[in-house]
Design an enzyme around this catalytic site. Structure first.
Site, mmCIF file in Angstrom:
data_model
loop_
_atom_site.group_PDB
_atom_site.id
_atom_site.type_symbol
_atom_site.label_atom_id
_atom_site.label_comp_id
_atom_site.label_asym_id
_atom_site.label_seq_id
_atom_site.Cartn_x
_atom_site.Cartn_y
_atom_site.Cartn_z
ATOM 1 N N ASP A 157 -4.979 4.060 -0.015
ATOM 2 C CA ASP A 157 -6.103 4.337 0.891
ATOM 3 C C ASP A 157 -6.469 5.818 0.823
ATOM 4 O OD1 ASP A 157 -7.906 4.442 2.980
ATOM 5 O OD2 ASP A 157 -6.663 3.277 4.371
ATOM 6 N N HIS B 299 -8.835 7.052 2.592
ATOM 7 C CA HIS B 299 -9.221 7.341 3.979
ATOM 8 C C HIS B 299 -10.400 8.300 4.089
ATOM 9 C CE1 HIS B 299 -7.950 6.985 8.315
ATOM 10 N NE2 HIS B 299 -7.635 5.802 7.841
ATOM 11 N N ARG C 196 0.875 -1.160 0.000
ATOM 12 C CA ARG C 196 0.000 0.000 0.000
ATOM 13 C C ARG C 196 0.913 1.210 0.000
ATOM 14 N NH1 ARG C 196 -3.714 2.512 4.820
ATOM 15 N NH2 ARG C 196 -1.786 3.556 5.378
ATOM 16 N N GLU D 242 -13.685 -0.783 6.468
ATOM 17 C CA GLU D 242 -12.987 -0.975 7.746
ATOM 18 C C GLU D 242 -13.734 -0.332 8.915
ATOM 19 O OE1 GLU D 242 -9.199 0.876 6.843
ATOM 20 O OE2 GLU D 242 -9.714 2.597 8.070
ATOM 21 N N GLU E 189 -4.354 -7.436 4.771
ATOM 22 C CA GLU E 189 -3.467 -6.355 5.229
ATOM 23 C C GLU E 189 -2.587 -6.877 6.361
ATOM 24 O OE1 GLU E 189 -5.597 -3.060 6.921
ATOM 25 O OE2 GLU E 189 -3.878 -1.708 6.701
ATOM 26 N N ARG F 185 -13.624 -4.768 3.331
ATOM 27 C CA ARG F 185 -12.498 -4.395 4.188
ATOM 28 C C ARG F 185 -12.748 -4.570 5.684
ATOM 29 N NH1 ARG F 185 -7.951 -3.951 4.608
ATOM 30 N NH2 ARG F 185 -7.466 -1.780 5.077
ATOM 31 N N TYR G 238 -2.394 11.481 7.150
ATOM 32 C CA TYR G 238 -2.723 10.074 7.382
ATOM 33 C C TYR G 238 -1.829 9.137 6.553
ATOM 34 C CZ TYR G 238 -4.472 5.540 6.812
ATOM 35 O OH TYR G 238 -4.490 4.182 6.771
ATOM 36 N N TRP H 228 -11.240 12.326 8.735
ATOM 37 C CA TRP H 228 -9.833 11.960 8.888
ATOM 38 C C TRP H 228 -9.596 10.595 8.340
ATOM 39 C CZ3 TRP H 228 -7.342 7.880 11.419
ATOM 40 C CH2 TRP H 228 -5.932 7.950 11.398
ATOM 41 N N GLU I 24 -8.920 2.314 -1.746
ATOM 42 C CA GLU I 24 -9.705 2.040 -0.539
ATOM 43 C C GLU I 24 -10.361 3.304 0.007
ATOM 44 O OE1 GLU I 24 -7.182 0.505 2.541
ATOM 45 O OE2 GLU I 24 -8.696 0.815 4.090
#
Ligand code: GCO
Ligand code: MG
Length: 408
Positions: free
Chosen positions: A216, A218, A147, A268, A345, A289, A159, A408, A242
């Site tokens: 990602d 995020h 990643r 996630e 992951e 995820r 991040y 975030w 992602e």
């Protein structure tokens, strides 16, 4: 036989973990992960103040019935705290059942569907030189998938980027021991959108086409921004993009799909199959995820992944360092057993964590195996755990350059 005791262990070997210990009347111990980054004590209280007394005396073999009893019995359903608590109980009961059977858990889930589980690592760097150094380091370690996250000119710490300097850094940890309130970071989507495609172009130029590349977002892009991003990076063959948008708005993903063939991963922060209903039935994502730890445990994850399989959607189980080695083991057993496995992951834990949690996973040339110990294959050393006291830590809060709070 029945459940004789239920204990909650909070330990902080470099970062906080909440672990459930279930002991049966004939002395079999099962472990469950209940770590919810930045809100750990809420789950610890849910378990010890509310669930422990309900569990003592129950038949430890009735896993499905216990799951339904805790889920339906609460009346207030879903949510990260409830589902992490249920997940921990569920994992511990599967650990016990597999130990009693004398088998590694994956055997009870149908046996191995593959020899090992392909994993991806986290490569990051504040600039391209540092990022490229990290990618090269992971390749040398045998990883076949990484990643990539990198700094954006004009923004400070963001991040996914390790502040620890160049090279292979296992220890990126976003939760900060920042006292009584979260640290704050700054964000600007326009600068990010302008910067990232060029980074992927340079990575492909330097590392060729073999390496699987993941990224990602995020939760930071709007649907139309995410559509642009996904389209811009198509030439660089991402394994997945992602959390392009905040995932609770499931229909937002339709817009991204209309514009791009970049594979999408999400989930996630989800905690039940219902968070995926539209995403899966409309085939708006390619990878699920969820973490076993945050989605109600092995019982619920197996159902979710079987539902995804009907639509050709594969797994990409969440495995950052805030998932404890117990939660990671649960993921690896599922990964090995299910047919629709995608990727796992893997952010290895630090040495202190691995002194507290004795694992039996093995890593070989980019693939993990959960090992063949009966149960999950992880044992918590309570003496070692007691040396690390809980220390409050928060995930950062994000603000746009004008001060507006942003995802975030
Ligand atoms: C990932 C995640 C994590 C989260 C973390 C928050 O893809 O691994 O985005 O890095 O930020 O789990 O606690
Ligand atoms: Mg993520």
């Amino acid at each position: 036989m029945s459940i004789a005791s239920v204990d909650v262990i909070v330990t902080s070997p470099g970062r906080n973990f909440v672990t459930l210990k279930v002991t049966t009347s004939d002395g079999v111990v099962g472990w469950g992960d209940a770590t919810l980054n930045g809100r750990e004590l809420s789950v610890a209280s849910y378990l010890s103040d509310h669930l422990a007394s309900m569990l003592v005396g129950r038949d430890e073999d009735r896993i499905e019935d216990t799951w339904q009893y805790l889920y339906r019995g609460a009346y207030w359903r879903r949510g990260p705290v409830t589902m992490a608590a249920i997940a921990a109980v569920d994992m511990a009961l599967w650990d016990i059942k597999a130990k009693k059977a004398g088998m590694p858990l994956y055997q009870l889930l149908g046996g191995a569907s593959r020899d090992g589980v392909r994993v991806y690592a986290h490569a990051s760097g504040t600039d391209f030189a540092a990022l490229s150094n990290a990618i090269a380091g992971y390749r040398e370690l045998g990883f076949t998938a990484v990643r990539v996250q990198t700094g954006v000119p004009g923004l400070g710490q963001i991040y996914g980027v390790s502040a620890a300097g160049p090279g292979v850094r296992y220890d990126y940890e976003p939760a900060k021991r920042s006292g009584d309130r979260p640290a704050e970071e700054q964000w600007d989507t326009r600068q990010y959108l302008n910067h990232m495609p060029g980074v992927f172009a340079k990575i492909r130029e330097e590392f060729g086409t073999d390496l699987r590349l993941l990224h990602d977002g995020h939760h930071r892009m709007s649907p139309i921004e995410a559509a642009r991003f996904a389209k811009d990076v198509e030439p660089y063959d991402l394994f997945w993009l992602e959390d392009a948008t905040p995932g609770e708005d499931q229909t937002a993903l339709r817009l991204i799909r209309q514009h791009s063939t970049t594979p999408l991963a999400i989930g996630e922060v989800f905690n039940t199959v219902y968070d995926y209903q539209t995403l899966i039935t409309e085939r708006l994502i390619d990878y699920v995820r969820s973490a076993v730890t945050h989605t109600g445990g092995i019982t619920a994850m197996k159902k979710l992944l079987d539902f995804a399989a009907i639509y050709g959607i594969r797994s990409g189980i969440h495995g950052p360092t805030d998932i404890s080695p117990v939660g990671m083991a649960a993921a690896l057993h599922l990964d090995l057993a299910i047919h629709n496995f995608g990727i796992q992951e893997y952010m290895p834990h630090n040495e202190q964590t691995l002194e507290v949690f004795r694992t039996s996973f093995t890593f070989d040339k980019g693939f993990l195996h959960p090992g063949d110990q009966p149960g999950l294959g992880v044992e918590l050393d309570e003496d070692a755990a007691s040396a690390f006291e809980y220390t409050k830590a928060y995930l950062p809060v994000n603000r746009l350059l004008d001060g507006t709070v942003h995802d975030w």
